[in-house]
Design a protein around this motif. Structure first.
Motif, PDB file in Angstrom:
ATOM      1  N   LEU A  74      29.844  44.320  36.304  1.00  0.00           N
ATOM      2  CA  LEU A  74      30.953  43.468  35.600  1.00  0.00           C
ATOM      3  C   LEU A  74      30.403  42.199  35.441  1.00  0.00           C
ATOM      4  CD1 LEU A  74      34.323  44.047  37.820  1.00  0.00           C
ATOM      5  CD2 LEU A  74      33.464  44.918  35.467  1.00  0.00           C
ATOM      6  N   TRP A  75      30.944  41.295  34.330  1.00  0.00           N
ATOM      7  CA  TRP A  75      30.646  39.917  34.335  1.00  0.00           C
ATOM      8  C   TRP A  75      31.240  39.186  35.197  1.00  0.00           C
ATOM      9  CZ3 TRP A  75      26.810  38.982  31.379  1.00  0.00           C
ATOM     10  CH2 TRP A  75      26.064  39.849  30.400  1.00  0.00           C
ATOM     11  N   VAL A  76      30.612  38.112  35.794  1.00  0.00           N
ATOM     12  CA  VAL A  76      31.240  37.151  36.969  1.00  0.00           C
ATOM     13  C   VAL A  76      32.471  36.460  35.901  1.00  0.00           C
ATOM     14  CG1 VAL A  76      31.234  35.422  38.305  1.00  0.00           C
ATOM     15  CG2 VAL A  76      29.374  37.117  38.251  1.00  0.00           C
ATOM     16  N   GLN A  77      33.485  36.633  36.581  1.00  0.00           N
ATOM     17  CA  GLN A  77      34.799  36.049  35.848  1.00  0.00           C
ATOM     18  C   GLN A  77      34.958  34.719  36.213  1.00  0.00           C
ATOM     19  OE1 GLN A  77      36.880  38.060  33.747  1.00  0.00           O
ATOM     20  NE2 GLN A  77      35.008  39.299  34.104  1.00  0.00           N
ATOM     21  N   ASP A  78      36.191  33.871  35.871  1.00  0.00           N
ATOM     22  CA  ASP A  78      36.270  32.540  36.219  1.00  0.00           C
ATOM     23  C   ASP A  78      36.454  32.202  37.638  1.00  0.00           C
ATOM     24  OD1 ASP A  78      35.317  31.759  33.759  1.00  0.00           O
ATOM     25  OD2 ASP A  78      37.274  31.992  32.753  1.00  0.00           O
ATOM     26  N   THR A  79      37.467  33.267  38.261  1.00  0.00           N
ATOM     27  CA  THR A  79      37.879  33.032  39.655  1.00  0.00           C
ATOM     28  C   THR A  79      37.649  34.405  40.493  1.00  0.00           C
ATOM     29  OG1 THR A  79      40.113  33.891  39.143  1.00  0.00           O
ATOM     30  CG2 THR A  79      39.614  31.548  38.774  1.00  0.00           C
ATOM     31  N   ILE A  80      37.629  34.385  41.611  1.00  0.00           N
ATOM     32  CA  ILE A  80      37.820  35.425  42.334  1.00  0.00           C
ATOM     33  C   ILE A  80      38.811  36.326  42.274  1.00  0.00           C
ATOM     34  CG2 ILE A  80      37.932  36.219  44.950  1.00  0.00           C
ATOM     35  CD1 ILE A  80      35.043  35.475  44.210  1.00  0.00           C
ATOM     36  N   GLU A  85      40.654  41.700  40.348  1.00  0.00           N
ATOM     37  CA  GLU A  85      41.518  42.444  39.433  1.00  0.00           C
ATOM     38  C   GLU A  85      40.668  43.373  38.624  1.00  0.00           C
ATOM     39  OE1 GLU A  85      44.442  39.887  37.335  1.00  0.00           O
ATOM     40  OE2 GLU A  85      45.018  38.938  39.466  1.00  0.00           O
ATOM     41  N   LYS A  86      39.746  42.788  37.926  1.00  0.00           N
ATOM     42  CA  LYS A  86      38.979  43.603  37.200  1.00  0.00           C
ATOM     43  C   LYS A  86      38.352  44.715  37.712  1.00  0.00           C
ATOM     44  CE  LYS A  86      36.993  42.289  32.959  1.00  0.00           C
ATOM     45  NZ  LYS A  86      37.934  42.368  31.527  1.00  0.00           N
ATOM     46  N   ALA A  87      37.782  44.622  38.866  1.00  0.00           N
ATOM     47  CA  ALA A  87      37.316  45.689  39.754  1.00  0.00           C
ATOM     48  C   ALA A  87      38.285  46.659  40.039  1.00  0.00           C
ATOM     49  CB  ALA A  87      36.522  45.162  40.842  1.00  0.00           C
ATOM     50  N   ALA A  88      39.485  46.213  40.371  1.00  0.00           N
ATOM     51  CA  ALA A  88      40.503  47.094  40.800  1.00  0.00           C
ATOM     52  C   ALA A  88      40.775  48.047  39.635  1.00  0.00           C
ATOM     53  CB  ALA A  88      41.702  46.498  41.316  1.00  0.00           C
ATOM     54  N   VAL A  89      41.023  47.426  38.454  1.00  0.00           N
ATOM     55  CA  VAL A  89      41.383  48.091  37.286  1.00  0.00           C
ATOM     56  C   VAL A  89      40.240  49.230  36.898  1.00  0.00           C
ATOM     57  CG1 VAL A  89      41.446  47.999  34.793  1.00  0.00           C
ATOM     58  CG2 VAL A  89      42.529  46.241  35.999  1.00  0.00           C
ATOM     59  N   ILE A  98      45.963  41.687  50.358  1.00  0.00           N
ATOM     60  CA  ILE A  98      44.778  41.365  50.732  1.00  0.00           C
ATOM     61  C   ILE A  98      43.500  41.948  50.230  1.00  0.00           C
ATOM     62  CG2 ILE A  98      43.316  40.402  52.874  1.00  0.00           C
ATOM     63  CD1 ILE A  98      45.999  39.832  54.281  1.00  0.00           C
ATOM     64  N   SER A  99      42.804  41.360  49.194  1.00  0.00           N
ATOM     65  CA  SER A  99      41.683  42.094  48.922  1.00  0.00           C
ATOM     66  C   SER A  99      40.683  40.998  48.819  1.00  0.00           C
ATOM     67  CB  SER A  99      41.991  42.747  47.445  1.00  0.00           C
ATOM     68  OG  SER A  99      42.759  43.750  47.657  1.00  0.00           O
ATOM     69  N   ARG A 100      39.363  41.503  49.277  1.00  0.00           N
ATOM     70  CA  ARG A 100      38.211  40.561  49.178  1.00  0.00           C
ATOM     71  C   ARG A 100      37.034  40.864  48.459  1.00  0.00           C
ATOM     72  NH1 ARG A 100      40.361  40.045  54.593  1.00  0.00           N
ATOM     73  NH2 ARG A 100      41.112  37.868  54.974  1.00  0.00           N
ATOM     74  N   ILE A 101      36.038  40.237  48.156  1.00  0.00           N
ATOM     75  CA  ILE A 101      34.748  40.429  47.700  1.00  0.00           C
ATOM     76  C   ILE A 101      33.846  40.022  48.619  1.00  0.00           C
ATOM     77  CG2 ILE A 101      33.190  40.157  46.043  1.00  0.00           C
ATOM     78  CD1 ILE A 101      35.224  41.592  44.500  1.00  0.00           C
ATOM     79  N   ILE A 102      33.070  41.067  49.269  1.00  0.00           N
ATOM     80  CA  ILE A 102      32.042  40.619  50.179  1.00  0.00           C
ATOM     81  C   ILE A 102      30.756  40.791  49.871  1.00  0.00           C
ATOM     82  CG2 ILE A 102      33.819  40.718  52.023  1.00  0.00           C
ATOM     83  CD1 ILE A 102      32.227  43.210  52.728  1.00  0.00           C
ATOM     84  N   THR A 103      29.705  40.428  50.577  1.00  0.00           N
ATOM     85  CA  THR A 103      28.324  40.323  50.228  1.00  0.00           C
ATOM     86  C   THR A 103      27.834  41.662  51.032  1.00  0.00           C
ATOM     87  OG1 THR A 103      27.652  38.946  51.969  1.00  0.00           O
ATOM     88  CG2 THR A 103      27.817  38.123  49.665  1.00  0.00           C
TER      89      THR A 103
END
Length: 126
Positions: A74-80, A85-89, A98-103
Motif C-alpha cells: 500500500l501507499w503510505v497514507q497521511d495518517t496511521i 483502514e486501507k489495510a482492513a478493507v 484497538i488496531s495497531r500497525i507494528i514493525t
C-alpha cells in the motif's frame, strides 16, 4: 535532493540518525518561519516520492506458522488511522476498537513519518 528523489531528511530517517533528523527538521522549521509565504501544498517532487509499505494481517512472530498468507503493498497514507483502514478493507477485516500497525520487531508505529519506504509492517488487533 539526490537523483533517486531522496532528500537529506529521507536519508537520515533511513539510517535512523536521530541527531541528523533533529537538525534537519529544525532547519526546515526555521526556513518555514523565515519564509511564511511558502505554500504548504506538497510539491510535485514530494508527490512523486511517495512511500509504500507491505502490510500483513498477522503478527510477525507467527510468520513461520502462517502458510501461503500474503500481504498487500500500500501507499503510505497521511495518517496511521487511514493506513489501518486501507489495510482492513483489503483484508476484509472488521476492525475492533484497538488496531495497531507494528514493525517486524513488534515496535508500534505511531506516526506515518516513521515508516521507511518498502518496510514490512503488520496489522494487529487487540
Amino acid at each position: 535532493m539526490c537523483r533517486w528523489g531522496k532528500t537529506p531528511l529521507d536519508e537520515a530517517k533511513l539510517s535512523n540518525n536521530e541527531r541528523l533528523i533533529k537538525l534537519l527538521e529544525e532547519a526546515a522549521t526555521l526556513q518555514l518561519s523565515k519564509n511564511p509565504s511558502t505554500s504548504q501544498e506538497p510539491s510535485v517532487t514530494d508527490r512523486m516520492t511517495r512511500r509504500k509499505c507491505s502490510i500483513y494481517a498477522f503478527q510477525p512472530w507467527e510468520l513461520l506458522k502462517v502458510q501461503n498468507k500474503y500481504g498487500v503493498v500500500l501507499w503510505v497514507q497521511d495518517t496511521i488511522d487511514e493506513l489501518i483502514e486501507k489495510a482492513a478493507v483489503h483484508f476484509k477485516l472488521e476492525l475492533p476498537s484497538i488496531s495497531r500497525i507494528i514493525t517486524e520487531d513488534a515496535g508500534q508505529i505511531l506516526d506515518v513519518d516513521m515508516i521507511i519506504d518498502g518496510q514490512n509492517l503488520y496489522l494487529i488487533t487487540t
